[in-house]
Motif scaffolding. Structure first.
Motif, PDB file in Angstrom:
ATOM      1  N   GLY A 204       0.774  -1.227   0.000  1.00  0.00           N
ATOM      2  CA  GLY A 204       0.000   0.000   0.000  1.00  0.00           C
ATOM      3  C   GLY A 204       0.809   1.283   0.000  1.00  0.00           C
ATOM      4  N   GLN A 205       2.131   1.209   0.062  1.00  0.00           N
ATOM      5  CA  GLN A 205       2.941   2.420   0.230  1.00  0.00           C
ATOM      6  C   GLN A 205       3.318   3.126  -1.059  1.00  0.00           C
ATOM      7  N   ARG A 206       3.250   2.441  -2.203  1.00  0.00           N
ATOM      8  CA  ARG A 206       3.641   3.049  -3.472  1.00  0.00           C
ATOM      9  C   ARG A 206       2.499   2.932  -4.485  1.00  0.00           C
ATOM     10  N   TYR A 207       2.119   4.070  -5.038  1.00  0.00           N
ATOM     11  CA  TYR A 207       1.099   4.120  -6.081  1.00  0.00           C
ATOM     12  C   TYR A 207       1.787   4.533  -7.370  1.00  0.00           C
ATOM     13  N   TYR A 208       1.797   3.633  -8.356  1.00  0.00           N
ATOM     14  CA  TYR A 208       2.442   3.872  -9.640  1.00  0.00           C
ATOM     15  C   TYR A 208       1.399   4.352 -10.645  1.00  0.00           C
ATOM     16  N   TYR A 209       1.683   5.495 -11.252  1.00  0.00           N
ATOM     17  CA  TYR A 209       0.740   6.145 -12.156  1.00  0.00           C
ATOM     18  C   TYR A 209       1.350   6.207 -13.546  1.00  0.00           C
ATOM     19  N   TYR A 210       0.687   5.574 -14.517  1.00  0.00           N
ATOM     20  CA  TYR A 210       1.164   5.534 -15.901  1.00  0.00           C
ATOM     21  C   TYR A 210       0.101   6.224 -16.756  1.00  0.00           C
ATOM     22  N   ALA A 211       0.483   7.273 -17.514  1.00  0.00           N
ATOM     23  CA  ALA A 211      -0.522   8.106 -18.165  1.00  0.00           C
ATOM     24  C   ALA A 211      -0.195   8.408 -19.628  1.00  0.00           C
ATOM     25  N   HIS A 212      -1.193   8.975 -20.328  1.00  0.00           N
ATOM     26  CA  HIS A 212      -1.148   9.363 -21.746  1.00  0.00           C
ATOM     27  C   HIS A 212      -1.005   8.145 -22.645  1.00  0.00           C
ATOM     28  N   MET A 213      -1.695   7.064 -22.295  1.00  0.00           N
ATOM     29  CA  MET A 213      -1.593   5.838 -23.085  1.00  0.00           C
ATOM     30  C   MET A 213      -2.286   5.985 -24.434  1.00  0.00           C
TER      31      MET A 213
END
Length: 332
Positions: A204-213
């Motif tokens: 729960g400590q790291r939120y990975y955000y991948y955008a502009h797909m």
């Protein structure tokens, strides 16, 4: 640098005070050297844990890693090998505990034991158990990208704001892979990020955000909210969607992957006013050493990882032994 806090708040014990900010700028060379010490000593009588080593340096430098010298790290290792404990080495370093918490939050899922299919001389694949780096570059092996340190650069769409992520400039359709294993927390359209995926580490400590797909076909077909993702899995493809309230719109002028890492010490931080995003420039350079090889299925035009991978947290989630410390599909 690792955290910013008002002087009065620093008096609160490290195990109860929530961290409010993380400035992560440990240079790639220091990360690599500390990791090499950790991996080489694994299973020995004197194990060297890279988070502890880096935390001593952070405390001594006052968070200013422009002062980093490899010899400083080597001296810590020499003292440890001479019989001193980490508590003795860190004695008098007032903020050591804070640095271990913050660095542990950033790097906690990076090293460990895992199993991976490994090619043999006869062409077969054999599962091998290893200890080492178990996270991957977000861009698949064999694909070029360019980048620079753009953290906190100005952005204007919607309102004047800072860029809390890292842009990797590459071709449309470039396969994107999961950096760390976790669970798909968010999937769909966001007017700022376009088609995007949010993957949370199992702790729960790291939120990975991948955008502009990519427009029209942004995601790998295996992606769904609640699905387990293994580090190195293909999760989608680079595009330039976003900057629009209308779904599937290409309003980003340059095709690229925006990836970000948010640290979550308290669930109230996740979608609140005190979000903690970190500078990924040095981490991106560090991860360039570990890319996921992939292959293409001509019939579907989809890409897949070449060698299967498994670690304990994934197995535990799939078997129902992990209770997630967060809700799915509740944020941005």
């Amino acid at each position: 640098m690792v955290w910013t806090v008002a002087p009065a708040a620093a008096e609160t014990p490290a195990d109860t005070k929530p961290i409010q900010w993380v400035d992560f700028d440990i240079p790639c060379g220091a990360l690599q050297r500390a990791m090499d010490y950790d991996v080489a000593s694994h299973g020995s009588e004197c194990e060297l844990h890279w988070v502890e080593l880096l935390s001593v340096l952070g405390a001594r430098y006052g968070g200013d890693f422009s002062r980093y010298r490899a010899a400083d790290l080597d001296r810590i290792v020499q003292r440890r090998r001479a019989g001193e404990t980490m508590a003795q080495i860190a004695e008098g370093l007032r903020y050591y505990d804070y640095y271990t918490r913050a660095y542990g939050a950033v790097l906690g899922g990076f090293l460990g034991e895992y199993e991976i299919q490994t090619p043999q001389e006869d062409g077969s694949l054999q599962w091998m158990r290893q200890y080492g780096l178990k996270v991957y570059s977000p861009i698949a092996r064999g694909y070029y990208y360019d980048h620079y340190d753009d953290f906190c650069a100005d952005r204007s769409y919607g309102y004047a704001r800072k860029h809390f992520g890292h842009d990797l400039m590459c071709s449309i359709g470039t396969p994107i892979v999961a950096v760390e294993s976790g669970v798909v927390e968010e999937l769909g359209w966001n007017q700022y990020g376009g088609w995007r995926v949010g993957i949370r580490s199992f702790d729960g400590q790291r939120y990975y955000y991948y955008a502009h797909m990519r427009q029209n076909r942004p995601y790998h077909p295996n992606m769904a909210v609640g699905a387990a993702v293994k580090a190195g899995d293909v999760i989608g493809y680079v595009g330039r969607t976003g900057y629009s309230t209308v779904e599937n719109t290409n309003n980003i002028t340059a095709n690229h992957l925006h990836w970000g890492v948010q640290l979550v010490f308290d669930e109230a931080q996740k979608d609140g006013a005190n979000q903690i995003w970190i500078d990924l420039y040095e981490l991106t350079k560090f991860l360039q050493q570990h890319t996921s090889p992939i292959y293409r299925v001509d019939e579907t035009k989809e890409y897949y990882r070449k060698y299967d991978f498994m670690e304990q947290s994934v197995a535990d989630y799939l078997s129902g032994q992990i209770q997630l410390p967060f809700a799915l599909g509740s944020g941005s």
